[in-house]
Scaffold this active site. Structure first.
Site, PDB file in Angstrom:
ATOM      1  CE1 TYR A  53      -3.534   2.688   0.515  1.00 15.41           C
ATOM      2  CE2 TYR A  53      -2.136   3.476   2.294  1.00 15.41           C
ATOM      3  CZ  TYR A  53      -3.191   3.673   1.432  1.00 15.41           C
ATOM      4  OH  TYR A  53      -3.910   4.832   1.475  1.00 15.41           O
ATOM      5  CG  HIS A  83      -4.297  13.894  -0.641  1.00 15.55           C
ATOM      6  ND1 HIS A  83      -4.348  13.251  -1.853  1.00 15.55           N
ATOM      7  CD2 HIS A  83      -4.754  12.992   0.269  1.00 15.55           C
ATOM      8  CE1 HIS A  83      -4.797  12.020  -1.689  1.00 15.55           C
ATOM      9  NE2 HIS A  83      -5.066  11.842  -0.412  1.00 15.55           N
ATOM     10  CG  ASN A 195      -1.089   8.340   6.101  1.00 15.01           C
ATOM     11  OD1 ASN A 195      -0.943   7.133   6.126  1.00 15.01           O
ATOM     12  ND2 ASN A 195      -2.267   8.883   5.938  1.00 15.01           N
ATOM     13  CE1 TYR A 279     -21.711  27.198  47.324  1.00 20.10           C
ATOM     14  CE2 TYR A 279     -22.471  26.111  45.321  1.00 20.10           C
ATOM     15  CZ  TYR A 279     -22.528  26.266  46.701  1.00 20.10           C
ATOM     16  OH  TYR A 279     -23.375  25.489  47.434  1.00 20.10           O
ATOM     17  NE  ARG A 282     -18.357  28.799  50.261  1.00 17.85           N
ATOM     18  CZ  ARG A 282     -19.546  28.222  50.400  1.00 17.85           C
ATOM     19  NH1 ARG A 282     -19.629  26.970  50.802  1.00 17.85           N
ATOM     20  NH2 ARG A 282     -20.653  28.886  50.125  1.00 17.85           N
ATOM     21  CG  PHE A 333      -3.716   6.889   9.522  1.00 15.35           C
ATOM     22  CD1 PHE A 333      -5.081   6.805   9.743  1.00 15.35           C
ATOM     23  CD2 PHE A 333      -3.112   5.930   8.720  1.00 15.35           C
ATOM     24  CE1 PHE A 333      -5.846   5.793   9.170  1.00 15.35           C
ATOM     25  CE2 PHE A 333      -3.864   4.913   8.145  1.00 15.35           C
ATOM     26  CZ  PHE A 333      -5.238   4.851   8.369  1.00 15.35           C
ATOM     27  CD  GLU A 419      -9.607   7.818   4.116  1.00 11.83           C
ATOM     28  OE1 GLU A 419     -10.121   8.950   4.195  1.00 11.83           O
ATOM     29  OE2 GLU A 419      -8.564   7.585   3.489  1.00 11.83           O
TER      30      GLU A 419
END
Length: 514
Positions: A53, A83, A195, A279, A282, A333, A419
């Site tokens: 791959y 990309h 990646n 609060y 405190r 990844f 994906e």
């Protein structure tokens, strides 16, 4: 700082924000070269090599498409180009530098199969001040931060744009001006560069460094407010902390005890009939402390991540005499660990502003601030004082509530369903950065408001820690004697926080704080 050895978030910040020099350790070069030989062996086998791959196959949903030997280099170049789909605002220089450090660190760990020339060029970008232009949006944090990292990789091959000496230039021009040359990507290198989780981790790590500092700033701001409101330090007693031993709670209480030592203001109301404070005063150890603990956990997660191998496939060298190697495709990844940590950090940091705004309300509301003028105005009615400063803080707090919706619970399948679960970690990181900015502004509002309250308690003097904080504020923000635009004051106080000058001034008076 040596890449290829363990890094802390503080190390990363030093390089990203303050320009600390980096170098590649010798063993990192050796590891990278050894893992590269495994990739070269596959590439040398040509079309006879088995399908691996990202080396001789397509990507994502096209993983089963075999790529011919003569197209291997074009495959990597096309991957980076295709990309680079980032949109939105441009990242700042510090965030880009952090991404470069983290991308180089992954390669230096020796499981990526990338040539040492690529590693050296990444380090050279940092040394020469070349900053790739990276848009902030476009990653879903699944196969890592593909789009942002592709913009980084574009600069390495002389495409896209980069900043150099204050100018945005074509990357090839920026590299040339810096005395550098682009590279041609070899087998697997384009995939290895894009990646991984380096975008979300870079932004998240820097935001977490800020969040940790803001925990201490919140303690300081709360102490100034407590003095201005003539509150009690008794709820911060160490014995109370021991019977509920959360470390963050103990750390904040310790800070408050140090900040609120001997005080004329507190001595003046030792015998007053008030039994308990609100609060927001405190419960500062419990609220600030919970934020401290959440941020500390997120820091642990991201420290692991900056020292992790997150690309794919991963190269594992054999231990035998033949020196064989195995490439394993997996999911390192995926950004889910980072996304969850950053979502929690955003919620935790937002609480610092949430409780701070309530203390501002205590300061400006005449029904709650006994002895102070309404809205801390010099002449209430004629002057509005800090009325709208509280409104501005409320606006920031409300915006944070929207930003704190976790991105990590969302998932939109991509790449034709290959994906099918994504982390949205890049969105977690961007949201956290905005929350941190809002919290800083909220604390700035509290500091200038509380300082005005301390002024109104004169001639009574506050504790040494609060006096040091008050003096630091007054060096950049004068007391309010009549209405004026407060936006400059808020910005000046925010810069006092961001620069670290406020904490430094207080620590000079009371010693180191948690």
């Amino acid at each position: 700082m040596l890449l290829g050895r363990p890094l802390s978030l503080a190390d990363l910040e030093e390089v990203a924000r303050r320009g600390r020099p980096v170098a590649i350790c010798a063993e990192a070069h050796e590891r990278a070269a050894a893992s590269r030989r495994a990739i070269d062996a596959i590439a040398a086998a040509g079309d006879a090599a088995p399908a691996v791959y990202g080396i001789n196959t397509g990507f994502g949903a096209l993983a089963e498409t075999r790529i011919a030997d003569h197209d291997i280099r074009a495959l990597q170049r096309n991957l980076v180009r295709s990309h680079a789909c980032g949109v939105g605002p441009e990242l700042g220089e510090a965030e880009v530098r952090a991404m470069i450090v983290l991308r180089a660190q992954v390669i230096a760990l020796g499981h990526s199969g990338v040539r040492t020339e690529v590693l050296d060029l990444l380090a050279a970008l940092l040394e020469r001040g070349v900053s790739p232009r990276i848009p902030a949006q476009g990653s879903v944090g699944a196969s890592g931060d593909l789009a942002p990292l592709a913009h980084l990789a574009l600069t390495l091959i002389g495409e896209g744009e980069a900043r150099f000496e204050g100018q945005l230039l074509p990357s090839a021009v920026a590299l040339a001006k810096a005395g550098l040359a682009p590279i041609e990507l070899a087998a697997k290198e384009g995939l290895a560069l894009i990646n991984g989780t380096q975008y979300m981790t870079a932004l998240g790590a820097l935001a977490l460094r800020d969040a940790a500092a803001l925990c201490t700033v919140a303690d300081i701001a709360g102490a100034v407010s407590l003095e201005a409101l003539m509150g009690s330090k008794r709820p911060f007693d160490e014995r109370l902390m021991r019977v509920r031993p959360h470390p963050g709670q103990a750390g904040t209480a310790s800070n408050l005890r140090a900040l609120l030592g001997s005080s004329e203001i507190m001595q003046s109301h030792a015998d007053c009939p008030r039994v308990q404070d609100a609060y927001s005063l405190r419960c500062m150890p419990q609220v600030h402390g919970a934020t401290r603990d959440a941020v500390a956990w997120a820091v642990e997660v991201l420290t692991r991540e900056v020292n992790s191998v997150t690309d794919n496939p991963t190269v594992f060298l054999g231990d035998g005499a033949d020196g064989g190697a195995e490439l394993i495709s997996g999911g390192n990844f995926h950004g889910q660990p980072v996304a969850l940590a950053l979502d929690l950090a955003a919620m935790a940091a937002a609480e610092l502003a949430n409780i701070s705004e309530r203390r501002v309300e205590q300061l400006v509301n005449p029904a709650l601030s006994t002895g102070l003028t309404p809205f801390l105005a010099p002449h209430s009615g004629l002057h509005s004082g800090f009325m709208i400063a509280q409104v501005a803080s409320a606006s920031l707090v409300s915006e944070n509530k929207v930003l704190c919706h976790p991105a990590s619970v969302d998932s939109i399948p991509s790449s034709a369903g290959r994906e099918d679960h994504v982390s949205m970690g890049s969105i977690s990181a961007r949201k956290l950065a905005q929350v941190i900015e809002n919290v800083r502004s909220s604390l700035a509002i509290e500091l200038i408001t509380a300082a005005q309250g301390v002024d109104q308690r004169l001639p009574l003097r506050p504790s040494a820690g609060v006096a040091a904080a008050h003096a630091a504020i007054r060096r950049v923000v004068p007391g309010l004697t009549e209405d004026r635009p407060l936006y400059r004051d808020i910005a000046a106080a925010a810069e006092l926080i961001q620069s670290g000058a406020l904490i430094a001034a207080v620590e000079e008076a009371v010693g180191p704080l948690n």
